[in-house]
Structures are given as structure tokens and as C-alpha cells.
Design a protein around this motif. Structure first.
Motif, short mmCIF file in Angstrom:
data_model
loop_
_atom_site.label_atom_id
_atom_site.label_comp_id
_atom_site.label_asym_id
_atom_site.label_seq_id
_atom_site.Cartn_x
_atom_site.Cartn_y
_atom_site.Cartn_z
N MET A 29 23.39 -34.80 40.22
CA MET A 29 22.47 -35.83 40.68
C MET A 29 23.00 -36.48 41.95
N LEU A 30 22.09 -37.06 42.72
CA LEU A 30 22.49 -37.68 43.98
C LEU A 30 21.94 -39.10 44.08
N GLN A 31 22.45 -39.83 45.08
CA GLN A 31 22.00 -41.20 45.34
C GLN A 31 21.97 -41.43 46.84
N ILE A 32 21.13 -42.36 47.27
CA ILE A 32 21.06 -42.74 48.68
C ILE A 32 22.07 -43.86 48.94
N ARG A 33 22.81 -43.72 50.02
CA ARG A 33 23.75 -44.77 50.40
C ARG A 33 23.27 -45.56 51.62
N TYR A 74 10.03 -28.06 33.52
CA TYR A 74 11.38 -27.63 33.92
C TYR A 74 12.37 -28.80 33.83
N ILE A 75 11.94 -30.00 34.26
CA ILE A 75 12.82 -31.17 34.17
C ILE A 75 13.12 -31.51 32.72
N LEU A 76 12.12 -31.40 31.85
CA LEU A 76 12.31 -31.77 30.45
C LEU A 76 13.15 -30.75 29.69
N THR A 77 13.04 -29.47 30.02
CA THR A 77 13.69 -28.42 29.23
C THR A 77 14.88 -27.78 29.93
N GLY A 78 14.89 -27.82 31.27
CA GLY A 78 15.93 -27.11 32.01
C GLY A 78 15.65 -25.61 32.10
N LEU A 108 11.73 -40.84 32.57
CA LEU A 108 12.07 -39.45 32.91
C LEU A 108 13.47 -39.38 33.51
N LEU A 109 13.81 -40.32 34.37
CA LEU A 109 15.16 -40.34 34.97
C LEU A 109 16.22 -40.53 33.89
N ARG A 110 16.00 -41.46 32.97
CA ARG A 110 16.98 -41.69 31.89
C ARG A 110 17.10 -40.45 31.01
N TYR A 111 15.96 -39.86 30.67
CA TYR A 111 15.97 -38.65 29.83
C TYR A 111 16.77 -37.54 30.51
N ALA A 112 16.51 -37.32 31.81
CA ALA A 112 17.19 -36.25 32.53
C ALA A 112 18.70 -36.51 32.62
N ALA A 113 19.08 -37.77 32.88
CA ALA A 113 20.51 -38.10 32.98
C ALA A 113 21.20 -37.94 31.64
N LYS A 114 20.53 -38.35 30.56
CA LYS A 114 21.11 -38.28 29.23
C LYS A 114 21.28 -36.83 28.77
N ASN A 115 20.33 -35.95 29.14
CA ASN A 115 20.33 -34.56 28.65
C ASN A 115 20.75 -33.56 29.72
N LYS A 153 20.46 -53.85 33.97
CA LYS A 153 21.36 -53.09 33.10
C LYS A 153 21.37 -51.60 33.42
N THR A 154 20.79 -51.22 34.55
CA THR A 154 20.71 -49.81 34.93
C THR A 154 22.10 -49.20 35.06
N SER A 155 22.28 -48.01 34.51
CA SER A 155 23.57 -47.32 34.56
C SER A 155 23.95 -46.98 36.00
N LYS A 156 25.25 -47.01 36.29
CA LYS A 156 25.74 -46.67 37.62
C LYS A 156 25.67 -45.16 37.87
N ASP A 157 25.38 -44.38 36.84
CA ASP A 157 25.29 -42.92 37.02
C ASP A 157 23.97 -42.52 37.67
N ILE A 158 23.00 -43.42 37.70
CA ILE A 158 21.72 -43.15 38.32
C ILE A 158 21.43 -44.23 39.35
N GLN A 159 20.32 -44.06 40.06
CA GLN A 159 19.97 -45.06 41.08
C GLN A 159 18.47 -45.36 41.00
N VAL A 160 18.15 -46.64 40.90
CA VAL A 160 16.76 -47.10 40.90
C VAL A 160 16.60 -48.09 42.04
N ILE A 161 15.69 -47.78 42.97
CA ILE A 161 15.41 -48.66 44.11
C ILE A 161 14.01 -49.21 43.93
#
Length: 619
Positions: free
Chosen positions: A1-5, A183-187, A516-523, A569-577
Motif C-alpha cells: 500500500m502507498l500514501q501521499i506525502r 478483485y479487491i475483495l478476493t485478491g 473497503l480500505l479497512r477490509y483490504a488492509a485487514k486482509n 482513530k484511523t490506523s497509521k497503516d492507511i491514509q484517509v484524506i
């Protein structure tokens, strides 16, 4: 996963326009016409959009740069002329850019295999190359950033529109967008999908598939086709409760058994300790008694010596062995000079021995008392150990065995019922597939191929994640979310998202993409790892002759407050703007990366907008 800096606009002789973002939650709020929404357009443009519509204040700038980081703390910066054209990729932060970089296309055209933003950025985000079905014939296309744009870049119009969050505006080519969600849900992508075949071949294939389905249905029909079988109770609440009760009882019994075994071990250790003490006491008593006998022998010998000294006076007069003189009374070497000291010494020594013997007798008595005490303690411990062993073998062990056996029976019963349920669901799926195949064979012309939809398991987990988001946002009642594969949108509590007013539609769109973002990060699923949402809490108003259908539908104030609290409370592993006109509560703003564009009324210590100018930039 990536994030914007960083997002940066640069032009000759101009001060850089720069905005920074961080891991987790980012909130960019401010007045209208300060360049907030223009930032989302900049991200879209760097990711391959054909054109960047520059606001007046941004027209002097010639280049746009966006800096990304991935989960491995690697950096890549994409630079593109604001007028359009190719993109330059640098594997360094913006501040370290030099040279021309790697030239890549925004998107591939035609049969091109050259590098583009997708081929560079998706591997950087840990997403492998994938193929998606694009039509009913089974032709495939690449999985690209543009395919899933609406799932992580949500502008202020789309967030409240009645179109699907997955496919965007209705077109004839939305199959790839639908397959992208799968594809995002199942990989799992559609790499193995084959393109359409001739009518005769497709019909033959369908007939073969129908024959196989019929064969698989035969034993299941015998089992589930009767109405009585379909009414079998599927509510396992009582069974689960009983299993839980027995499991708890088994744990309690095991705990009791462990406690008894621990007490038995302690008793055994105490018995061994008592045996050791008894052995030492008995050995010491044996030695003391031998010593007493020795004292008795010594006293007898001393009595003999003392009595023998009296016989010296009765000896006959004989020559002295020392001086050869007759040993008459008064002789210096005579008997009367020896008898008295010997008798006195014997009496003194006997007195000492009597004293020692008195002490020894006291010590023997103490040891005998200690011996009796230790023997009593050992007897008590022996009795306790026998009682513990009896309780363990006659009471606890049978209860453990019975409870274990009963629990195994219930678990087997639960497994059988679960297997029955799974088989029933499989039977229902096969019946549906049979009907679909028959319908396809009955249609005139080329029969449609039967394609699998999104797997129910993953779709259910995705909906559960959206429910969790809505619960955090204090949605009224307990939200129940379903996904409609016809509209490719969610239904909440039985009401489609499109049927709500603008404000609620925006909140539900935001819940969908965040879920969807949380689901993808978790799985560990293929998702860019970030989302940008413009105005999820502010209903869009008419602007530049654009309108959005539907009622306004203001959101509940409690939902808005809970939205900000959850965002913090958003996890630091993801990014929400989140880009908003509304300013978050002060306590929430302190817990996220918060930036405020004050507009024309900006004070000296405030930022007016994205573009560094004295006048407020247009949005």
C-alpha cells in the motif's frame, strides 16, 4: 500500500505551492474557493487523467509533483507538466529530484506495452499485475489505477450523486469496474477467463456444464427437494449455548483437576520430606542410645577402678620395685600414696559422665517427641493424599470423561448440522446455476456465458466492515448493510443508498470506500492504501451549471460528530484524506493532521489557500 506525502506546484520565478500529508487521518478544511478541491484534481491528473483544469491562480505554474511512500518506507515522486504529456518518475523525495527521471506514459494506449503510471505505481504499492474481464464474451483488460479511481478518489459531485460508487456514471463498459471490486475483495483476478467462443461451442459447453450440474444435483435433490427437509431448524443458538456451557464446565473441571493434582504433588513432597526427617531422627536416636550404653560401660569401669583402689592396703610387704626397700606403711612408693588419687579421679570422671548422661537423656526425650510429631504429620498427609487420589479417580475423572464425551457429541452434531447447511446452500446455488444454464440454452442466438459473481463470503465480510464504520458513526439503530449486485451499490436497513437525500448519500459513499480500505488492509488485498474524499459532510450545491438530482437530506448532527471522532482513530497503516468546508471540532482537529485554508480573510499567521497568493485562489 502507498500514501501521499506531498503535492507541489512549481513554476519559474514562483513560490512553490506545497501541501503535506501524513499517515492515518488528514483533514483539509477551509473556506470556499481556496483550492481544496483542486488538490484532488491534481492527484487525479498525476495518476493519469488526460487534463488538469487549472484555476486562475495556478495557471503560471508549469509542473505538478506528487510524492508517495509505500509500506517499506520507499519513496517515489511523479512529476508531470500541468499542460499534460508524459510523467517523469523519480525514486527519491521531491527535495532530492535531479535529472530527467524515468519517462512513463500517463496511461497505455492501444496495444502499447510501455511503462505507465499503473505499471510503476501499483507494484510500488505491492499490487501485482492483474487482468479483469471487460465484457460478457470473456475478453480481459488490465487492472489499472483508472479502473478503481471512484473507489479511492471521491470528488464533491460523485459523493452525493445517485450513480454507483463502483462503476461511476452508467456506461456500456462497466464490467471491468465491477470485476475490479471483486478483485479487491478476493485478491483473485480474471486471468484464467477465456474470450467468447462460437455459438455451437458455447452451447456444447453449456450442455456439458448442465449435465455435470444435473449429476451433482441428483443426490442433493433426493435430500433437500422435499419441503420437510427445507424446514430443518438452522438456528443453532441453543446448541451453541449448550456447547459453550459444557466447554465452561470442562474448563472448570480441568482447573479443579489441576488444583487437586497440584495439592497431591505438594502432599507427596511433604511425605518425602517427613520420611527424610524420620530417617534422620531415628538414626540420631540410634546413635544417642549407643552413646548412653557407652556411658553405662564407662561408669561400670570407673566403679571397678574406685573399688579396686581399696585393695592396695591389703597387699603383703614386699620389696619396692622402685627402691628395693620393704614397702612398709609410710613408704614413699607405698600403696597408700596411689589409692587415694585413683579413687578421687574415678569419682570426678563418673560425675562428669553422669552430667553428660543427664543431658543425653533429655536430648533423647526431645527426639522421641519430635519423632512422634513427624509421624503424626506424615499420617495426616497420608490421609489427605489418599482422599485427594480418591476424589481424583472416583469423582473428578468420571465427570471429566462424561463431560468430554458429551461435548464431543454436541460438537459432532453441530458439525453435521453445519455440513447440512453448507450442502443445502450448495444445492440452492446449483439449482440457480441449472436454471441460468437452461435459460441461456433456451434463448435465441448466441447464449450468454455464465460468469461467477462476487463470492458471498467476501461480500458479506465487506458489508460487515461497512456496518462497523456506520456503527462508529452512530448510525441510527443497528445498521444492516447489503450489497446489490444489480446496482452495484449498498442498501442500508433495506433502503438503497440512491433513495436517500444528498447528505446521507455522501455519508454512505464515504462509509463504503472507508470500509473497503479497512477490509483490504485487514486482509492484505490489492488496494492503493489511501482514499481522498471531498465534502462527505457538506451537501454539494449548484456550481458552474452542474446539478445533482435528489433531495438535500441533511445528515444527523450526532453522525457528523461521530464521523470526526472515528476519523481520529484511523490506523497509521492507511491514509484517509478528507477535504471539507466544515471545520472539525477542536479536540478532534488536535488528533489528526489538520490544515485550514482561511481564504480572503486569512490573518498573518493563517494560510489563505493552496496557491501562495495574497488573493484567495479559486476552488
Amino acid at each position: 500500500m502507498l500514501q501521499i506525502r506531498k503535492i507541489l506546484l512549481r513554476g519559474a520565478g514562483l513560490e512553490d505551492a506545497l501541501v503535506q500529508f501524513y499517515s492515518g487521518a488528514n483533514v483539509l478544511a477551509g473556506e470556499s474557493d481556496t483550492g481544496k478541491s483542486f488538490l484532488l484534481e491534481c492527484i487525479n491528473f498525476i495518476l493519469g487523467a488526460e487534463k488538469l483544469t487549472l484555476v486562475d491562480e495556478a495557471k503560471p505554474y508549469t509542473h505538478l509533483a506528487v510524492e508517495f511512500v509505500n509500506s517499506n518506507d520507499e519513496t517515489i515522486t511523479l512529476v508531470r507538466p500541468t499542460s499534460g504529456g508524459k510523467v517523469a518518475a523519480y525514486h527519491v523525495p521531491i527535495a532530492d529530484i535531479s535529472g530527467s527521471g524515468q519517462s512513463i506514459a500517463p496511461t497505455r494506449k492501444g496495444k502499447s506495452k510501455g511503462p505507465d503510471v499503473t505499471s510503476v505505481l501499483l507494484p510500488f504499492a505491492g499490487i501485482k499485475e492483474a487482468r479483469l474481464r471487460r465484457n460478457v464474451e470473456g475478453e480481459t483488460q488490465r487492472f489499472t489505477i483508472r479502473t478503481i479511481e471512484s473507489l479511492f478518489l471521491v470528488d464533491e459531485v460523485a459523493v452525493i450523486d445517485q450513480q454507483s460508487p463502483v462503476t461511476g456514471k452508467a456506461t456500456f463498459g462497466d464490467t471491468a469496474q465491477k470485476r475490479a471490486l471483486s478483485y479487491i475483495l478476493t485478491g483473485v483476478d480474471d486471468e484464467s477467463v477465456a474470450a467468447g467462443e462460437k455459438n455451437e461451442i458455447v452451447k456444447a459447453r453449456l450442455k456439458a456444464k448442465l449435465e455435470l450440474v444435473n449429476e451433482m444435483l441428483q443426490p442433493l435433490n433426493e435430500r433437500f427437494a422435499s419441503p420437510g427437509e427445507l424446514t430443518v431448524l438452522t438456528d443453532d443458538t441453543e446448541l451453541d449455548t449448550l456447547i459453550g456451557s459444557l466447554t465452561g464446565e470442562l474448563e472448570n473441571l480441568a482447573t479443579t483437576r489441576d488444583a487437586i493434582q497440584e495439592r497431591s504433588q505438594e502432599a507427596t513432597r511433604n511425605i518425602l520430606k517427613a520420611d527424610s526427617q524420620l530417617l534422620g531422627i531415628r538414626e540420631l536416636l540410634s546413635r544417642y542410645r549407643l552413646l548412653d550404653e557407652r556411658y553405662t560401660s564407662d561408669l561400670d569401669r570407673l566403679d571397678f577402678i574406685s573399688e579396686g583402689s581399696f585393695y592396695f592396703d591389703a597387699l603383703q610387704e614386699v620389696p619396692c620395685p622402685v627402691c628395693d626397700q620393704i614397702m612398709a606403711p609410710g613408704h614413699s612408693h607405698g600403696p597408700d600414696s596411689t589409692a587415694l588419687p585413683i579413687r578421687e579421679s574415678a569419682v570426678a570422671e563418673a560425675a562428669k559422665i553422669h552430667a553428660h548422661r543427664t543431658d543425653l537423656a533429655a536430648a533423647i526425650r526431645d527426639l522421641e517427641v519430635r519423632l512422634g510429631s513427624v509421624e503424626g504429620e506424615k499420617h495426616t498427609i497420608d490421609t489427605e493424599l489418599k482422599s485427594l487420589n480418591t476424589e481424583l479417580s472416583r469423582t473428578l475423572a468420571p465427570r471429566l470423561e462424561f463431560t468430554t464425551e458429551r461435548l464431543e457429541q454436541l460438537v459432532n452434531r453441530h458439525t453435521e448440522r453445519e455440513a447440512t447447511r453448507v450442502e443445502r446452500e450448495r444445492w440452492q446455488e446449483l439449482v440457480k446455476l441449472q436454471n441460468d444454464i437452461n435459460s441461456s440454452l433456451a434463448e435465441s442466438g448466441t447464449p450468454k456465458q455464465i460468469w461467477a459473481g462476487i463470492p458471498p463470503k467476501e461480500l458479506g465480510e465487506f458489508c460487515a466492515e461497512i456496518q462497523a464504520v456506520l456503527s462508529e458513526w452512530k448510525w441510527k439503530g443497528t445498521p444492516h448493510v447489503e450489497f446489490d449486485e444489480k446496482t452495484f451499490d449498498i442498501t442500508v436497513d433495506g433502503k438503497p443508498r440512491q433513495s436517500h437525500g444528498k447528505g446521507v448519500r455522501a455519508v454512505l459513499y464515504a462509509a463504503l470506500v472507508i470500509g473497503l480500505l479497512r477490509y483490504a488492509a485487514k486482509n492484505h488485498r490489492p488496494h492503493p492504501g489511501l482514499i481522498v474524499i471531498d465534502s462527505p459532510l457538506t451537501s454539494y450545491k449548484k456550481k458552474k451549471n452542474q446539478t445533482v438530482k435528489g433531495e438535500n437530506g441533511q445528515i444527523d448532527a450526532g453522525v457528523e460528530a461521530a464521523f470526526w471522532k472515528s476519523l481520529a482513530k484511523t490506523s497509521k497503516d492507511i491514509q484517509v484524506i478528507v477535504i471539507e468546508n466544515k471545520e472539525p471540532p477542536t479536540e478532534m482537529a488536535a488528533e489528526v493532521h489538520y490544515q485550514w485554508f482561511a481564504g480572503e480573510e486569512a490573518k498573518a499567521d493563517e494560510r489563505a489557500g493552496f496557491i501562495p497568493t495574497k488573493s484567495a485562489p479559486a476552488n
